[in-house]
Design a protein around this motif. Structure first.
Motif, short mmCIF file in Angstrom:
data_model
loop_
_atom_site.label_atom_id
_atom_site.label_comp_id
_atom_site.label_asym_id
_atom_site.label_seq_id
_atom_site.Cartn_x
_atom_site.Cartn_y
_atom_site.Cartn_z
N LEU A 28 -27.94 44.96 42.50
CA LEU A 28 -27.44 43.36 42.81
C LEU A 28 -26.21 43.77 42.21
CD1 LEU A 28 -29.76 40.52 42.16
CD2 LEU A 28 -29.42 41.91 44.59
N ALA A 29 -25.08 42.98 42.69
CA ALA A 29 -23.60 42.77 41.77
C ALA A 29 -23.14 41.83 42.34
CB ALA A 29 -22.75 44.45 42.39
N SER A 30 -22.47 41.22 41.60
CA SER A 30 -21.83 39.56 41.15
C SER A 30 -20.46 40.16 42.45
CB SER A 30 -20.78 39.32 40.25
OG SER A 30 -19.92 39.78 39.91
N VAL A 31 -20.29 39.11 43.60
CA VAL A 31 -19.54 38.62 44.29
C VAL A 31 -18.53 37.34 45.09
CG1 VAL A 31 -19.58 39.09 47.36
CG2 VAL A 31 -20.75 40.55 45.71
N ALA A 32 -17.49 37.37 44.47
CA ALA A 32 -16.95 35.96 44.30
C ALA A 32 -15.60 36.15 45.38
CB ALA A 32 -16.61 35.60 43.64
N GLY A 33 -15.31 35.49 46.10
CA GLY A 33 -13.89 35.19 46.76
C GLY A 33 -13.50 34.11 47.57
N THR A 34 -12.37 33.88 48.67
CA THR A 34 -12.43 33.10 49.43
C THR A 34 -12.38 32.84 50.82
OG1 THR A 34 -10.83 32.41 47.21
CG2 THR A 34 -10.11 31.65 49.03
N VAL A 35 -12.23 32.07 51.41
CA VAL A 35 -12.56 32.11 52.61
C VAL A 35 -11.31 30.80 53.51
CG1 VAL A 35 -13.98 30.89 54.86
CG2 VAL A 35 -15.25 32.24 53.03
N THR A 36 -10.85 31.15 54.32
CA THR A 36 -9.75 30.68 54.35
C THR A 36 -9.47 30.58 56.64
OG1 THR A 36 -8.18 32.58 54.98
CG2 THR A 36 -7.79 31.63 52.85
N MET A 37 -9.13 29.63 57.02
CA MET A 37 -9.45 29.75 58.56
C MET A 37 -7.75 28.92 58.65
SD MET A 37 -10.39 28.85 61.49
CE MET A 37 -12.14 28.66 60.83
N ASN A 38 -7.37 29.91 59.88
CA ASN A 38 -6.02 29.93 59.82
C ASN A 38 -5.28 30.12 58.51
OD1 ASN A 38 -6.61 30.01 62.32
ND2 ASN A 38 -6.94 26.98 62.23
N GLY A 39 -5.17 30.32 58.12
CA GLY A 39 -4.69 30.44 56.21
C GLY A 39 -4.84 28.94 55.44
N LYS A 40 -5.32 28.54 55.47
CA LYS A 40 -5.67 27.05 54.49
C LYS A 40 -6.82 27.23 54.07
CE LYS A 40 -2.40 24.32 57.04
NZ LYS A 40 -2.80 22.84 57.53
N PRO A 41 -7.39 27.43 52.89
CA PRO A 41 -8.73 26.71 52.36
C PRO A 41 -9.87 26.70 53.13
CG PRO A 41 -7.25 26.79 50.69
CD PRO A 41 -6.89 26.19 51.88
N LEU A 42 -10.88 27.28 53.03
CA LEU A 42 -12.04 26.24 54.21
C LEU A 42 -13.30 26.15 52.26
CD1 LEU A 42 -13.23 25.90 56.87
CD2 LEU A 42 -14.24 28.33 56.91
N SER A 43 -12.72 24.53 52.61
CA SER A 43 -14.25 24.26 52.30
C SER A 43 -15.35 23.57 52.80
CB SER A 43 -12.89 23.19 51.48
OG SER A 43 -12.46 21.73 51.99
N GLY A 44 -16.30 23.55 52.12
CA GLY A 44 -17.85 22.48 52.42
C GLY A 44 -18.09 23.75 53.51
N ALA A 45 -18.36 25.16 53.37
CA ALA A 45 -18.90 26.29 53.79
C ALA A 45 -19.62 26.89 52.96
CB ALA A 45 -18.15 26.92 54.80
N THR A 46 -20.50 27.89 53.92
CA THR A 46 -21.71 28.04 53.94
C THR A 46 -21.96 29.95 53.41
OG1 THR A 46 -23.51 26.88 53.29
CG2 THR A 46 -23.47 29.29 53.69
N VAL A 47 -21.15 30.81 53.23
CA VAL A 47 -21.26 32.19 53.00
C VAL A 47 -22.71 32.84 52.48
CG1 VAL A 47 -19.63 34.14 52.63
CG2 VAL A 47 -19.03 32.03 52.48
N LEU A 48 -23.44 34.03 53.65
CA LEU A 48 -24.30 34.85 53.85
C LEU A 48 -23.99 36.07 53.85
CD1 LEU A 48 -27.86 34.45 53.46
CD2 LEU A 48 -27.11 34.16 55.90
N TYR A 49 -24.44 37.10 52.77
CA TYR A 49 -24.55 37.56 53.19
C TYR A 49 -25.62 38.22 52.90
CZ TYR A 49 -19.63 38.96 50.81
OH TYR A 49 -18.64 38.40 50.33
#
Length: 159
Positions: A21-42
């Motif tokens: 395992l390795a630590s993973v962090a990042g940012t999700v944007t929608m149309n250039g704006k931060p997307l809050s309240g989303a689930t990111v699944l790898y």
């Protein structure tokens, strides 16, 4: 015979403990704006050889108001994601939490999922997690018609 089996289990290990395992962090944007309240699944890509080890090692994170997420393994809570290639699925929590509300014709009144399918059910997103980890696993989503569903229009119901 029992000692041989026990020795094999002890020396080969089991479950996701053997998966790097390795630590993973990042940012999700929608149309250039931060997307809050989303689930990111790898979801780690597996081969026949490693499917038993990696199969239960999906990782997820929730985006905050700045679109920032950090991953944890679903089954164990360990920090990070499986090293190597992963398919990435991004869904909007507020849409997932609203139960379908069908009209007389059977149409879902919530409207279409505001996160296009190429980012979730038919994902084209992928990320190769490096052994050293990463802090900028960013995803820029596009949907010119993006609008967060109005949760208040669909009162909570018991299931």
């Amino acid at each position: 015979m029992i000692l041989i089996i026990l020795a094999v289990v002890v020396f080969t290990g089991c479950g996701s403990d053997d998966v790097p395992l390795a630590s993973v962090a990042g940012t999700v944007t929608m149309n250039g704006k931060p997307l809050s309240g989303a689930t990111v699944l790898y979801r780690p890509r597996t081969t026949d050889k490693d499917s038993d080890l990696k199969g239960a090692a999906e990782s997820y994170g929730k985006t905050d108001e700045n679109g920032h997420y950090e991953l944890s393994v679903v089954m164990t809570g360990d920090t990070g994601a499986v090293v190597g290639p992963n398919d990435v699925i991004i869904t909007l929590d507020v849409f997932e939490e609203i139960l379908p509300s069908f009209d007389e014709s059977g149409k879902d009144q919530r409207g279409p999922n505001p996160i296009p399918s190429q980012y979730n059910s038919d994902t084209t997103l992928e990320f190769d997690v490096p052994p050293a980890g990463v802090e900028d696993a960013d995803f820029e989503l596009l949907n010119p018609d993006f609008k967060v569903p109005d949760k208040s229009a669909h009162p909570a119901r018991d299931v």
